[in-house]
Design an enzyme around this catalytic site. Sequence first.
Site, mmCIF file in Angstrom:
data_model
loop_
_atom_site.group_PDB
_atom_site.id
_atom_site.type_symbol
_atom_site.label_atom_id
_atom_site.label_comp_id
_atom_site.label_asym_id
_atom_site.label_seq_id
_atom_site.Cartn_x
_atom_site.Cartn_y
_atom_site.Cartn_z
ATOM 1 N N ASP A 36 8.014 -45.019 -89.126
ATOM 2 C CA ASP A 36 6.659 -44.582 -89.442
ATOM 3 C C ASP A 36 6.513 -44.438 -90.956
ATOM 4 O OD1 ASP A 36 4.284 -43.068 -87.574
ATOM 5 O OD2 ASP A 36 4.232 -42.755 -89.745
ATOM 6 N N ILE A 37 5.365 -44.883 -91.456
ATOM 7 C CA ILE A 37 5.137 -44.842 -92.905
ATOM 8 C C ILE A 37 4.959 -43.404 -93.409
ATOM 9 C CG2 ILE A 37 2.604 -45.003 -92.891
ATOM 10 C CD1 ILE A 37 2.856 -47.177 -95.075
ATOM 11 N N ASN A 92 0.466 -40.355 -78.474
ATOM 12 C CA ASN A 92 -0.865 -39.794 -78.724
ATOM 13 C C ASN A 92 -1.874 -40.653 -77.969
ATOM 14 O OD1 ASN A 92 0.123 -37.799 -80.450
ATOM 15 N ND2 ASN A 92 -0.003 -39.148 -82.236
ATOM 16 N N GLY A 98 -5.132 -37.177 -81.736
ATOM 17 C CA GLY A 98 -4.549 -37.680 -82.984
ATOM 18 C C GLY A 98 -4.240 -39.155 -83.005
ATOM 19 N N GLN A 99 -4.628 -39.905 -81.963
ATOM 20 C CA GLN A 99 -4.345 -41.343 -81.990
ATOM 21 C C GLN A 99 -5.240 -42.019 -83.021
ATOM 22 O OE1 GLN A 99 -4.712 -43.449 -78.236
ATOM 23 N NE2 GLN A 99 -3.820 -45.323 -79.072
ATOM 24 N N HIS A 105 1.666 -47.359 -78.694
ATOM 25 C CA HIS A 105 2.944 -47.187 -79.386
ATOM 26 C C HIS A 105 3.496 -45.819 -79.034
ATOM 27 C CE1 HIS A 105 -0.309 -45.650 -81.891
ATOM 28 N NE2 HIS A 105 0.545 -44.733 -82.312
ATOM 29 N N HIS A 107 5.910 -42.677 -80.445
ATOM 30 C CA HIS A 107 6.604 -42.063 -81.573
ATOM 31 C C HIS A 107 7.956 -41.550 -81.072
ATOM 32 C CE1 HIS A 107 2.977 -41.549 -84.258
ATOM 33 N NE2 HIS A 107 2.376 -41.691 -83.084
HETATM 34 P P1 5GP Z 1 -1.088 -42.535 -83.982
HETATM 35 O O1 5GP Z 1 -1.748 -41.589 -84.955
HETATM 36 O O2 5GP Z 1 -2.052 -43.629 -83.574
HETATM 37 O O3 5GP Z 1 -0.416 -41.870 -82.810
HETATM 38 O O4 5GP Z 1 0.111 -43.211 -84.766
HETATM 39 C C1 5GP Z 1 -0.062 -44.221 -85.698
HETATM 40 C C2 5GP Z 1 1.097 -44.119 -86.652
HETATM 41 O O5 5GP Z 1 1.180 -45.331 -87.364
HETATM 42 C C3 5GP Z 1 0.939 -43.003 -87.678
HETATM 43 O O6 5GP Z 1 2.004 -42.068 -87.525
HETATM 44 C C4 5GP Z 1 0.990 -43.724 -89.016
HETATM 45 O O7 5GP Z 1 1.715 -43.026 -89.992
HETATM 46 C C5 5GP Z 1 1.641 -45.050 -88.661
HETATM 47 N N1 5GP Z 1 1.216 -46.148 -89.518
HETATM 48 C C6 5GP Z 1 -0.069 -46.503 -89.813
HETATM 49 N N2 5GP Z 1 -0.082 -47.571 -90.626
HETATM 50 C C7 5GP Z 1 1.215 -47.918 -90.823
HETATM 51 C C8 5GP Z 1 1.839 -48.956 -91.581
HETATM 52 O O8 5GP Z 1 1.207 -49.793 -92.244
HETATM 53 N N3 5GP Z 1 3.209 -49.005 -91.552
HETATM 54 C C9 5GP Z 1 3.960 -48.112 -90.826
HETATM 55 N N4 5GP Z 1 5.294 -48.243 -90.860
HETATM 56 N N5 5GP Z 1 3.393 -47.117 -90.105
HETATM 57 C C10 5GP Z 1 2.039 -47.016 -90.110
#
Ligand code: 5GP
Length: 131
Positions: A36-37, A92, A98-99, A105, A107
């Site tokens: 995760d970034i 999420n 928080g999605q 995906h 985590h």
């Molecule tokens: P969500 O919030 O949808 O459950 O998770 C999306 C996740 O994707 C977030 O934790 C966010 O930090 C990660 N993310 C978004 N853009 C990028 C990216 O360009 N590269 C990486 N490695 N992670 C990303």
Amino acid sequence: MTERVGTEPSVFTRILRGEIPSEIVLQTDDVFVIRDIAPQAPIHLLVIPKTDAYADVTELADGDPGLLASMVRTARTAAAQAGATDFRLVFNTGTGAGQTVFHVHAHVLASAASPIGERTMTLGMPDGEEA
Ligand code: 5GP
């Protein structure tokens, strides 16, 4: 790889295509794993199906439960590769939870040094409560 027709590719599809830089730390025929970034734990990986046909885990469970099982197995392998035997697996589901990326995906959250069960790490929830 199946992709939705008429929608923009997700950020994860763009990573898979190599259009956005991110190291793929593990992959199988149907799933890939990146870091995760914006990590929320010492180990924070994302396990992502190569298909973007499913927006969230409920769609995936209905549409392809075998792929969901594949994600869980890959999460275990990826966590072990990162040095963790125990981990938290979070999907999420919906903006209220928080999605932010609507390409399903998981985590994988873990600490290699100390077990998560001892509450050495907390996962923030959108309303400020802890999971
Ligand atoms: P969500 O919030 O949808 O459950 O998770 C999306 C996740 O994707 C977030 O934790 C966010 O930090 C990660 N993310 C978004 N853009 C990028 C990216 O360009 N590269 C990486 N490695 N992670 C990303």
